[in-house]
Write a protein that holds these residues in place. Sequence first.
Motif, PDB file in Angstrom:
ATOM      1  N   SER A 166       0.821  -1.219   0.000  1.00 36.44           N
ATOM      2  CA  SER A 166       0.000   0.000   0.000  1.00 36.44           C
ATOM      3  C   SER A 166       0.849   1.261   0.000  1.00 36.44           C
ATOM      4  O   SER A 166       0.396   2.309  -0.455  1.00 36.44           O
ATOM      5  CB  SER A 166      -0.920   0.024   1.217  1.00 36.44           C
ATOM      6  OG  SER A 166      -0.191   0.324   2.404  1.00 36.44           O
ATOM      7  N   THR A 167       2.066   1.203   0.522  1.00 27.33           N
ATOM      8  CA  THR A 167       2.977   2.335   0.747  1.00 27.33           C
ATOM      9  C   THR A 167       2.409   3.350   1.725  1.00 27.33           C
ATOM     10  O   THR A 167       2.902   4.477   1.823  1.00 27.33           O
ATOM     11  CB  THR A 167       3.386   3.050  -0.561  1.00 27.33           C
ATOM     12  OG1 THR A 167       2.269   3.770  -1.099  1.00 27.33           O
ATOM     13  CG2 THR A 167       3.918   2.073  -1.598  1.00 27.33           C
ATOM     14  N   ALA A 168       1.357   2.996   2.467  1.00 29.82           N
ATOM     15  CA  ALA A 168       0.735   3.916   3.420  1.00 29.82           C
ATOM     16  C   ALA A 168       1.402   3.816   4.785  1.00 29.82           C
ATOM     17  O   ALA A 168       2.003   2.793   5.139  1.00 29.82           O
ATOM     18  CB  ALA A 168      -0.754   3.604   3.552  1.00 29.82           C
ATOM     19  N   LEU A 169       1.287   4.890   5.566  1.00 27.30           N
ATOM     20  CA  LEU A 169       1.648   4.851   6.976  1.00 27.30           C
ATOM     21  C   LEU A 169       0.464   4.263   7.728  1.00 27.30           C
ATOM     22  O   LEU A 169      -0.627   4.835   7.718  1.00 27.30           O
ATOM     23  CB  LEU A 169       1.962   6.258   7.486  1.00 27.30           C
ATOM     24  CG  LEU A 169       2.234   6.361   8.989  1.00 27.30           C
ATOM     25  CD1 LEU A 169       3.519   5.612   9.359  1.00 27.30           C
ATOM     26  CD2 LEU A 169       2.325   7.814   9.422  1.00 27.30           C
ATOM     27  N   LEU A 170       0.666   3.116   8.376  1.00 30.45           N
ATOM     28  CA  LEU A 170      -0.411   2.401   9.042  1.00 30.45           C
ATOM     29  C   LEU A 170      -0.479   2.815  10.508  1.00 30.45           C
ATOM     30  O   LEU A 170       0.512   2.693  11.237  1.00 30.45           O
ATOM     31  CB  LEU A 170      -0.198   0.896   8.925  1.00 30.45           C
ATOM     32  CG  LEU A 170       0.069   0.355   7.518  1.00 30.45           C
ATOM     33  CD1 LEU A 170       0.225  -1.162   7.557  1.00 30.45           C
ATOM     34  CD2 LEU A 170      -1.026   0.759   6.556  1.00 30.45           C
ATOM     35  N   ILE A 171      -1.658   3.289  10.936  1.00 27.04           N
ATOM     36  CA  ILE A 171      -1.874   3.685  12.324  1.00 27.04           C
ATOM     37  C   ILE A 171      -3.060   2.888  12.847  1.00 27.04           C
ATOM     38  O   ILE A 171      -4.201   3.115  12.447  1.00 27.04           O
ATOM     39  CB  ILE A 171      -2.132   5.200  12.454  1.00 27.04           C
ATOM     40  CG1 ILE A 171      -0.970   5.993  11.836  1.00 27.04           C
ATOM     41  CG2 ILE A 171      -2.316   5.584  13.913  1.00 27.04           C
ATOM     42  CD1 ILE A 171      -1.165   7.505  11.884  1.00 27.04           C
ATOM     43  N   SER A 172      -2.782   1.955  13.748  1.00 29.97           N
ATOM     44  CA  SER A 172      -3.795   1.029  14.237  1.00 29.97           C
ATOM     45  C   SER A 172      -4.149   1.320  15.688  1.00 29.97           C
ATOM     46  O   SER A 172      -3.272   1.644  16.495  1.00 29.97           O
ATOM     47  CB  SER A 172      -3.294  -0.412  14.103  1.00 29.97           C
ATOM     48  OG  SER A 172      -4.122  -1.305  14.809  1.00 29.97           O
ATOM     49  N   ASN A 173      -5.416   1.161  16.016  1.00 31.99           N
ATOM     50  CA  ASN A 173      -5.848   1.307  17.402  1.00 31.99           C
ATOM     51  C   ASN A 173      -5.193   0.260  18.294  1.00 31.99           C
ATOM     52  O   ASN A 173      -4.954   0.505  19.481  1.00 31.99           O
ATOM     53  CB  ASN A 173      -7.371   1.191  17.496  1.00 31.99           C
ATOM     54  CG  ASN A 173      -7.878   1.295  18.918  1.00 31.99           C
ATOM     55  OD1 ASN A 173      -7.610   2.271  19.596  1.00 31.99           O
ATOM     56  ND2 ASN A 173      -8.608   0.288  19.362  1.00 31.99           N
ATOM     57  N   ASP A 174      -4.887  -0.899  17.752  1.00 32.04           N
ATOM     58  CA  ASP A 174      -4.235  -1.940  18.538  1.00 32.04           C
ATOM     59  C   ASP A 174      -2.793  -1.572  18.865  1.00 32.04           C
ATOM     60  O   ASP A 174      -2.314  -1.821  19.968  1.00 32.04           O
ATOM     61  CB  ASP A 174      -4.265  -3.273  17.785  1.00 32.04           C
ATOM     62  CG  ASP A 174      -5.664  -3.866  17.741  1.00 32.04           C
ATOM     63  OD1 ASP A 174      -6.580  -3.273  18.335  1.00 32.04           O
ATOM     64  OD2 ASP A 174      -5.844  -4.916  17.085  1.00 32.04           O
ATOM     65  N   GLY A 175      -2.085  -0.993  17.894  1.00 33.68           N
ATOM     66  CA  GLY A 175      -0.678  -0.693  18.094  1.00 33.68           C
ATOM     67  C   GLY A 175      -0.386   0.718  18.535  1.00 33.68           C
ATOM     68  O   GLY A 175       0.683   1.000  19.073  1.00 33.68           O
ATOM     69  N   ASP A 176      -1.323   1.641  18.295  1.00 33.51           N
ATOM     70  CA  ASP A 176      -1.104   3.065  18.590  1.00 33.51           C
ATOM     71  C   ASP A 176      -2.402   3.672  19.110  1.00 33.51           C
ATOM     72  O   ASP A 176      -2.995   4.545  18.481  1.00 33.51           O
ATOM     73  CB  ASP A 176      -0.638   3.780  17.317  1.00 33.51           C
ATOM     74  CG  ASP A 176      -0.134   5.195  17.578  1.00 33.51           C
ATOM     75  OD1 ASP A 176      -0.137   5.619  18.754  1.00 33.51           O
ATOM     76  OD2 ASP A 176       0.252   5.868  16.613  1.00 33.51           O
ATOM     77  N   PRO A 177      -2.872   3.218  20.280  1.00 30.90           N
ATOM     78  CA  PRO A 177      -4.206   3.645  20.750  1.00 30.90           C
ATOM     79  C   PRO A 177      -4.313   5.124  21.086  1.00 30.90           C
ATOM     80  O   PRO A 177      -5.422   5.646  21.193  1.00 30.90           O
ATOM     81  CB  PRO A 177      -4.415   2.777  22.004  1.00 30.90           C
ATOM     82  CG  PRO A 177      -3.043   2.411  22.449  1.00 30.90           C
ATOM     83  CD  PRO A 177      -2.227   2.280  21.206  1.00 30.90           C
ATOM     84  N   GLY A 178      -3.194   5.817  21.223  1.00 38.03           N
ATOM     85  CA  GLY A 178      -3.251   7.243  21.525  1.00 38.03           C
ATOM     86  C   GLY A 178      -3.886   8.068  20.433  1.00 38.03           C
ATOM     87  O   GLY A 178      -4.326   9.192  20.673  1.00 38.03           O
ATOM     88  N   ALA A 179      -3.937   7.525  19.205  1.00 39.07           N
ATOM     89  CA  ALA A 179      -4.529   8.259  18.084  1.00 39.07           C
ATOM     90  C   ALA A 179      -6.031   8.012  17.961  1.00 39.07           C
ATOM     91  O   ALA A 179      -6.658   8.511  17.026  1.00 39.07           O
ATOM     92  CB  ALA A 179      -3.834   7.863  16.780  1.00 39.07           C
ATOM     93  N   PHE A 180      -6.617   7.270  18.916  1.00 36.09           N
ATOM     94  CA  PHE A 180      -8.033   6.928  18.859  1.00 36.09           C
ATOM     95  C   PHE A 180      -8.649   7.124  20.242  1.00 36.09           C
ATOM     96  O   PHE A 180      -7.941   7.257  21.243  1.00 36.09           O
ATOM     97  CB  PHE A 180      -8.213   5.468  18.412  1.00 36.09           C
ATOM     98  CG  PHE A 180      -7.560   5.148  17.099  1.00 36.09           C
ATOM     99  CD1 PHE A 180      -8.281   5.197  15.914  1.00 36.09           C
ATOM    100  CD2 PHE A 180      -6.211   4.801  17.038  1.00 36.09           C
ATOM    101  CE1 PHE A 180      -7.685   4.905  14.703  1.00 36.09           C
ATOM    102  CE2 PHE A 180      -5.602   4.508  15.831  1.00 36.09           C
ATOM    103  CZ  PHE A 180      -6.339   4.559  14.660  1.00 36.09           C
ATOM    104  N   HIS A 181      -9.973   7.144  20.280  1.00 41.51           N
ATOM    105  CA  HIS A 181     -10.666   7.203  21.572  1.00 41.51           C
ATOM    106  C   HIS A 181     -11.935   6.366  21.487  1.00 41.51           C
ATOM    107  O   HIS A 181     -12.409   6.057  20.390  1.00 41.51           O
ATOM    108  CB  HIS A 181     -11.000   8.643  21.952  1.00 41.51           C
ATOM    109  CG  HIS A 181     -12.008   9.298  21.048  1.00 41.51           C
ATOM    110  ND1 HIS A 181     -11.649   9.956  19.887  1.00 41.51           N
ATOM    111  CD2 HIS A 181     -13.366   9.389  21.129  1.00 41.51           C
ATOM    112  CE1 HIS A 181     -12.728  10.433  19.295  1.00 41.51           C
ATOM    113  NE2 HIS A 181     -13.781  10.096  20.024  1.00 41.51           N
TER     114      HIS A 181
END
Length: 357
Positions: A166-181
């Motif tokens: 995909s070449t995208a930067l992947l931001i997951s709630n499982d691995g990076d929960p600070g970016a979600f609520h």
Amino acid sequence: MARNPIAPRLLWLAAGGLVALTAACGGQPAAASAVVRPSTSAPPTTSSSTAPARPRPAPVAARWPLTGLPRGAGQAVGPAVSIKVDNVQFARPQAGLNQADVVFEVLVEGGLSRFLAVYNSTPAASVGPIRSARPVDGALLRALHGGIFGYSGAAYGEIAPAKAYSTALLISNDGDPGAFHRDGSRGAPSNVFTSTGTLLDEASRLGGPKGPAPALFGFGPLDAAATPASSAAVHIGAFADAHWAWNGQRWLRSEDGSAHLLTDGSQVSADNVLMLRVQVTHSGIIDAAGNEDPFVLAYGSGSVVLLRGGHQVTGHWSRPSIEAAYRFTDDRGAPLALAPGRTWVELIPPGGSTTVS
């Protein structure tokens, strides 16, 4: 579903690590410039008369790549922010879909559908509920030049294509929960939310990406071959039926027989609805209920129907590989032009159907 030998190979490659896809580029050497020697002759005389000034062409207005709408002075084009949004009954009402430049609706396991909402021109203060990635996301994100992908986890095989190409930067709630609520008024798993600003800030903290979103479509006047249309029924899967109706200004969406409303009370709407016939292959991923996760192929070719401005235009779409851009043409082979504005893309599997009236 047709069996595609590519899918298992992609998943095997992802298990070995992230696959980097690179393309060499080159150019022709610049021609040597001619040597100019000083002249010893007298300079030419000039006439006292002045030629009339030629009018300067009007400047071309800057536009947002995914909507074709004018872009204000000082508004820079950033990366596409793509977010996986759930569409089961308990996930509604969703938030933020009407701020997305593009929304893809895709078949998932059990005859349900899920959305990939893509943001670039308009921020969204709340987007969700956010759910897990699916194999189709790898090819869709690649068409968006990667960008930023926010999702709420995924089985190993489901996220493998996104990791592989995909070449995208992947931001997951499982691995990076600070970016979600989590929304305390909703039950899990339909309670994970984020905002486009939060994901952009997190992407900046992580060091990228910064490249601009690309243009997916061409925009222009209504096709001469367009015919009147006021509604369309879309069948994606056994539990995913939508209806689009033209209200004189835009297309309004209903879901399972009721108006598709969002958390702010607005009805889901779009300026364009693109319905693409796509192929599906096996993923080999089985959920707890025994349903296989379909691997929807977002590349290849097939027929397309465009709804815009109370009309329909039929044609063809093609994308030979995940590295290629989408190409849309009408039945005569001319470029298919969308109306400037927001676009909803329905990926219709072999078992799906569309009816336009």
